[in-house]
Enzyme design. Structure first.
Site, PDB file in Angstrom:
ATOM      1  N   GLU A  92       0.839  -1.205   0.000  1.00  0.00           N
ATOM      2  CA  GLU A  92       0.000   0.000   0.000  1.00  0.00           C
ATOM      3  C   GLU A  92       0.874   1.255   0.000  1.00  0.00           C
ATOM      4  O   GLU A  92       0.666   2.181  -0.783  1.00  0.00           O
ATOM      5  CB  GLU A  92      -0.913  -0.012   1.215  1.00  0.00           C
ATOM      6  CG  GLU A  92      -1.688   1.267   1.453  1.00  0.00           C
ATOM      7  CD  GLU A  92      -2.267   1.324   2.858  1.00  0.00           C
ATOM      8  OE1 GLU A  92      -1.696   2.021   3.711  1.00  0.00           O
ATOM      9  OE2 GLU A  92      -3.294   0.651   3.080  1.00  0.00           O
ATOM     10  N   ASP A 118      -6.067  -3.616  -2.832  1.00  0.00           N
ATOM     11  CA  ASP A 118      -6.122  -2.162  -3.032  1.00  0.00           C
ATOM     12  C   ASP A 118      -4.776  -1.621  -3.468  1.00  0.00           C
ATOM     13  O   ASP A 118      -4.690  -0.772  -4.364  1.00  0.00           O
ATOM     14  CB  ASP A 118      -6.618  -1.460  -1.769  1.00  0.00           C
ATOM     15  CG  ASP A 118      -5.723  -1.656  -0.563  1.00  0.00           C
ATOM     16  OD1 ASP A 118      -5.055  -2.708  -0.465  1.00  0.00           O
ATOM     17  OD2 ASP A 118      -5.693  -0.762   0.310  1.00  0.00           O
TER      18      ASP A 118
END
Length: 413
Positions: free
Chosen positions: A74, A135
């Site tokens: 991330e 993500d």
């Protein structure tokens, strides 16, 4: 066997370094940007401070708030997007090269980037948690695809397509009664038979629009539809949860969204991003009205409390605690999109005082800085998302020759 965390090779075993170096030199090392006069890296003080505090010279982003001094996919992917916004190609290249070498074992065609890298229990450095995070992978794809377009570099675009194909194969599942849905990771999120854990903050709508263009034969329109249904059916009081679950009755039947049996109905550090993404979604997007209607709870809360709540109970609408300044930064685009000028100014002033104009010696929290870069970068119009999913950057106006090259490259593809 493993090098120190500040060495260029990160945690790769010494015997593999030469091979990895050759691979990266042949496949990943990219020429320096051919900047036109007046087309240098954009001045972005908050990005410079972030890079100086949290990014090593080799491209590794570190969260110093945890004992492992860990890096996450991330953090790497977010930083690549910020580097693109800042027209900072040198750091962009280093961030991606480090990520491939250390999180993906040097080959993004064979494996998705691991979620966490850091200090292991035996004192060595390397992958701590190999499970990928979907993500982060979408932000990797997006940053690479947009960098390929804006910097006229086909190898970035190809890397984006290669990675996206893996995401579609390993991190999208056709859930009974819901359809193709983005899972948080390839494994570990089926709680028990017929219950799947999902995260509403993992899919920014502008990114999924870009994926629809990048991979028109992929599952992305259906993924957007399942995401919209999740937001519509899990926000009874206008608040997003950190985690939700999709449950299908044993023996089949109609499925439904339920409170996550382990995480509960808490909305906090994950969920704050859901409001951020909603605020940055163009008004022309078909999902924009749904986002603004279903995520009204935070705006309502700020009418009675001066600071964003740190935690909310999505089932009851109860709020508690005062959130750190990063939450205020994340809510700036959201409050602007709703036209709430008073609440916007109050949070803007807090961000200005505690983040943008804070003395250099002020301790910096990693996540606050990340949310600050997203929120203030958007408000300063350093970047905007178009209805097509493309990003429009402030520095493009200073690079007319590069824009013409980009147009030509787009025509060719």
């Amino acid at each position: 066997m493993f090098s120190r965390p500040d060495t260029p090779a990160g945690g790769a075993p010494r015997r593999r370094r030469r091979a990895l170096a050759a691979l990266l030199a042949g496949m990943l090392a990219l020429p320096a940007a051919q900047a036109a006069p007046g087309c240098a890296a954009a001045s972005w003080p908050l990005w410079e401070r972030f890079a100086q505090r949290f990014m090593q010279a080799d491209g590794r982003v570190i969260d110093y708030s945890v004992s492992q001094q860990h890096s996450t996919s991330e953090g790497q992917s977010y930083a690549m997007f910020f580097a693109l916004v800042a027209h900072d190609r040198a750091r962009f290249d280093k961030l991606w090269s480090w990520s491939v070498a250390n999180l993906a074992g040097g080959d993004i065609g064979a494996r998705l980037p691991a979620w966490q890298w850091g200090k292991k229990t035996d004192g060595s450095w390397g992958v701590v948690d190999p499970n990928p995070a979907s993500d982060a992978n979408l932000w990797f794809v997006y940053a690479l695809a947009e960098a390929g377009r804006l910097w006229s570099e086909p190898r970035y675009t190809q890397a984006a397509r290669t990675l996206l194909a893996q995401v579609a194969e390993k991190e999208v599942a056709d859930l009974p009664g819901l359809g193709p849905t983005l899972l948080p990771a390839p494994s570990g999120f089926v709680l028990k038979e017929r219950i799947w854990r999902l995260n509403p903050s993992y899919l920014p709508v502008p990114l999924v629009r870009a994926l629809e263009r990048l991979d028109p034969q992929g599952p992305w329109k259906a993924v957007a539809a399942s995401h919209a249904r999740m937001l519509a059916e899990t926000t009874p009081h206008g608040f997003a949860a950190d985690w939700v679950a999709w449950e299908v009755p044993e023996g089949g039947g109609k499925g439904a969204f339920v409170t996550d049996p382990e995480k509960g109905d808490i909305g906090s550090y994950d969920a704050i991003r859901t409001y951020l993404w909603a605020g940055m979604t163009p008004r022309a997007d078909p999902l924009a009205p749904l986002l603004r209607q279903q995520l009204s709870g935070m705006a309502t809360a700020l009418q009675s409390v001066p600071l964003p709540p740190e935690r909310v109970r999505t089932a009851s609408g109860e709020v508690e605690g005062a959130a750190p300044v990063g939450f205020s930064a994340a809510l700036l685009p959201y409050l602007q999109s709703l036209g709430l000028s008073s609440a916007l100014e109050a949070q803007r002033q807090r961000v200005r005082t505690l983040l943008l104009e804070a003395p250099p010696e002020t301790p910096a929290r990693y996540y606050d800085q990340v949310l600050g870069l997203f929120g203030t970068g958007y408000m300063e119009q350093r970047y905007q998302f178009l209805p097509t999913g493309r990003v429009q950057l402030r520095w493009e106006k200073a690079c007319p020759s590069q824009k013409s090259q980009n147009a030509a490259a787009t025509d060719r593809h």
